[in-house]
Design an enzyme around this catalytic site. Structure first.
Site, mmCIF file in Angstrom:
data_model
loop_
_atom_site.group_PDB
_atom_site.id
_atom_site.type_symbol
_atom_site.label_atom_id
_atom_site.label_comp_id
_atom_site.label_asym_id
_atom_site.label_seq_id
_atom_site.Cartn_x
_atom_site.Cartn_y
_atom_site.Cartn_z
ATOM 1 N N LYS B 78 0.855 -1.197 0.000
ATOM 2 C CA LYS B 78 0.000 0.000 0.000
ATOM 3 C C LYS B 78 0.886 1.240 0.000
ATOM 4 O O LYS B 78 1.895 1.275 0.712
ATOM 5 C CB LYS B 78 -0.907 -0.030 1.239
ATOM 6 C CG LYS B 78 -1.926 1.104 1.295
ATOM 7 C CD LYS B 78 -2.823 0.994 2.528
ATOM 8 C CE LYS B 78 -3.885 2.095 2.535
ATOM 9 N NZ LYS B 78 -4.784 2.001 3.716
ATOM 10 N N SER B 158 -9.968 2.313 2.872
ATOM 11 C CA SER B 158 -9.025 3.011 2.032
ATOM 12 C C SER B 158 -8.034 2.088 1.307
ATOM 13 O O SER B 158 -7.391 2.508 0.348
ATOM 14 C CB SER B 158 -8.226 3.999 2.881
ATOM 15 O OG SER B 158 -7.355 3.318 3.761
ATOM 16 N N SER B 182 -10.462 0.139 7.136
ATOM 17 C CA SER B 182 -9.819 0.236 5.821
ATOM 18 C C SER B 182 -9.135 -1.029 5.313
ATOM 19 O O SER B 182 -8.687 -1.071 4.178
ATOM 20 C CB SER B 182 -8.779 1.359 5.828
ATOM 21 O OG SER B 182 -9.399 2.605 5.738
#
Lengths: 95, 490
Positions: B78, B158, B182
């Site tokens: 990420k 997210s 998330s």
């Protein structure tokens, strides 16, 4: 509680965010939508409850007071938008 | 060799060990799959040369008999994790081409164990969002589509890039972070497994901060066992993060097949919310039946302050964010937009560099921390947080873990909820409580709804008891027999 365009302008200044004049009123509406929802919290009985800043029930750890890092000036400066002779360059801060 | 990316992480470790293929072949298969999946917008950057060099180094180590726990496993990272020498954006324009000169502890742990970096994954800007529509680099697309439809769906957020990449087999596993849901909500939306460990289990050092008292890193993978293997490598005490816990890291994978006989599973009645789709109610009931069949007792529990969790979160998280994001001033890193003086330079840099949702949250955070409102909002929210943590403590007096749905809906259409922040925030209704209380949670893909979209079940455990989450998660995975894959349209 609700905010008006003037309050939004003040918060934006505190947060150092440029907000265009015509965005102040719509932004106030958006923030009021969220603030209104948040106000549900007033229903909760919090008498005698200590505020919780961390879920961890342990004291902040300390370490020996000695230098463990440093001498990486060029690494630190490498990401800066403007540098000169080993310094960050920024607009004048004191008149 | 074009199907090597369809393996599980555990299966790839076996194949590498028995020399069925090399790390380089495995990595190349993934790079090919990524090159063919631009439409998903899951990767912000593919680090092809680095990946192949790391794979070759891994093959060389293996030939010498030096084999780490993730030796040769290609992963996606990420873009919230700082990676030494590789651009890190946090999904924002304000960082420009920021290229860290250091490595986050979690990613360093993965490289220590032999993993290979494929690239950096798209995400909501500064991890603020539940649909990945807040990325400055455009939304991520969910590889899943409703039956017979071509409309694009969100992957959740997210960690939408992580979830989409794992579901589309563009990596064997991905790192992700979870501040209010998330990791778990995107896992639920994409038919993948997502774990948010106990707060402090993974070091936050080198992860771009959003809300420091809530942020926690964890894995997204295609199986429970894979998540267990990846989390073990990610975890561990780190002196560079003062909130990182000094706790032994157990063999999580061994827990995945543990017997559940005699275990008590709590079902919180407050999670039966108005308007929850019948299919999610049914899945939840199925989950209880599956666990009963494993010898568990299902017990009703109450978490009375559940409805206040999201409002409390939307004070605490923006407050911490407004403070954390004060560092983006255009002086030391990122992009600077010049103004007439210093203040105007700050304001232009931040006004133009941050996206709409980030600006909104900074404004909320600044307001609730400002003079005259601090006690009414911020301190009150922290007291409600204590109430929520207390609810869990009481519930765990009568049960070993909790079973809940992960999210109140399946994946929705891109654009469908974008203009209503409060509706968007409600996505995290079942996940945010575990962040406020610091507890571990896992989302397991359990079924497809009538439209053919995945739905997840969540297991929440006691602090530092991820093993029970993996044990219950493993049992749910076996009982559900979920093996559906998105049809490749990209």
């Amino acid at each position: 509680m609700s905010v008006d365009a003037k309050t939004v302008s003040k918060i934006a200044r505190l947060a150092r965010l440029e907000v265009a004049e015509e965005r102040l009123a719509p932004l106030a509406d958006e923030l009021n939508g969220i603030l209104h929802w948040i106000e549900e919290l007033n229903e909760v009985d919090v008498e005698g409850v200590a505020p919780m800043a961390s879920v961890e029930d342990v004291p902040t750890p300390t370490r020996e007071d000695k230098v463990t890092d440093g001498n990486i000036r060029d690494d630190v400066l490498a990401s800066a938008p403007r540098t000169e002779e080993g310094f960050f360059v920024m607009p004048k801060a004191v008149e | 060799m074009s199907t090597l990316n369809e393996l599980t992480l555990a299966g790839a470790l076996k194949g590498l060990a028995s020399k069925d293929f090399s790390a380089r072949e495995l990595t190349q298969a993934h790079l090919d799959a990524i090159a063919d999946a631009d439409q998903l917008n899951a990767y912000l950057l593919t680090t092809t040369e680095t990946a192949l060099a790391m794979a070759d180094a891994s093959d060389a180590r293996r030939a010498m008999g030096d084999v780490g726990a993730l030796e040769g496993i290609p992963l996606g990272i990420k873009d919230l994790f700082c990676t030494n020498g590789t651009r890190t954006t946090a999904g924002s324009k304000i960082l420009g081409d920021f290229t860290p000169h250091y490595e986050s502890t979690v990613s360093a742990n993965l490289w220590r164990d032999g993993a290979v970096m494929l690239g950096k994954l798209n995400m909501d800007e500064f991890a603020m969002g539940s649909s990945n529509e807040n990325s400055a680099f455009g939304p991520v697309v969910n590889p899943w589509r409703a039956n017979g439809e071509t409309q694009q769906l969100v992957p959740g957020g997210s960690s939408g890039g992580s979830a989409s990449a794992v579901a589309a087999q563009l990596c064997l596993g991905a790192t992700a972070t979870d501040t209010g849901g998330s990791i778990r909500q995107p896992a639920s939306f994409t038919g993948t497994v997502g774990v948010k460990p106990t707060y402090g289990r993974c070091s936050r050092w080198g992860i771009v901060a959003f809300a420091s008292s809530l942020d926690q890193a964890g894995p997204i993978t295609r199986t429970v066992e894979d998540a267990a293997i990846l989390l073990r490598s990610m975890s561990g005490h780190d002196p560079k993060d003062s909130t990182s816990l000094k706790a032994d890291v157990p063999d999580f994978a061994a827990a995945c097949t543990r017997s559940l006989k005699g275990m008590r599973i709590g079902v919180p009645k407050e999670y039966r919310v108005d308007g929850m789709p019948g299919e999610i109610e049914k899945l939840w009931a199925d989950g209880m039946d599956w666990l009963r069949a494993e010898g568990c007792e299902i017990v009703d529990v109450s978490l009375p302050h559940t409805k206040y969790a999201l409002p409390a979160y939307y004070i605490i998280a923006p407050a911490e964010a407004s403070s954390n994001l004060a560092r983006y001033d255009g002086m030391r890193y990122g992009v600077r937009v010049d103004g007439a003086d210093l203040t105007e330079t700050y304001e232009k840099t931040r006004g133009q560099g941050f996206g709409e949702e980030v600006r909104r949250r900074i404004m909320i955070g600044t307001y609730v921390l400002s003079a005259g409102f601090y006690d009414a909002y911020y301190i009150r929210a922290q007291k409600v947080r204590a109430r929520i943590a207390e609810d869990f403590k009481k519930a765990f007096e009568t049960c070993d873990a909790l079973l809940t749905p992960t999210a109140p809906s399946a994946a929705f259409k891109i654009g469908a909820r974008y203009n209503d922040p409060v509706q968007m925030y409600l996505n995290d209704i079942f996940t945010v409580t575990a962040n406020l209380a610091g507890l571990p949670g896992i989302s397991i893909p359990a079924t497809l709804d009538n439209a053919g979209l995945p739905l997840g079940l969540q297991v929440i455990g006691k602090a530092l008891d991820e093993e029970t989450c993996f044990a219950v998660g493993g049992a749910l995975e076996r009982a559900a027999g979920f093996n559906a894959k998105p049809n490749k349209w990209w």
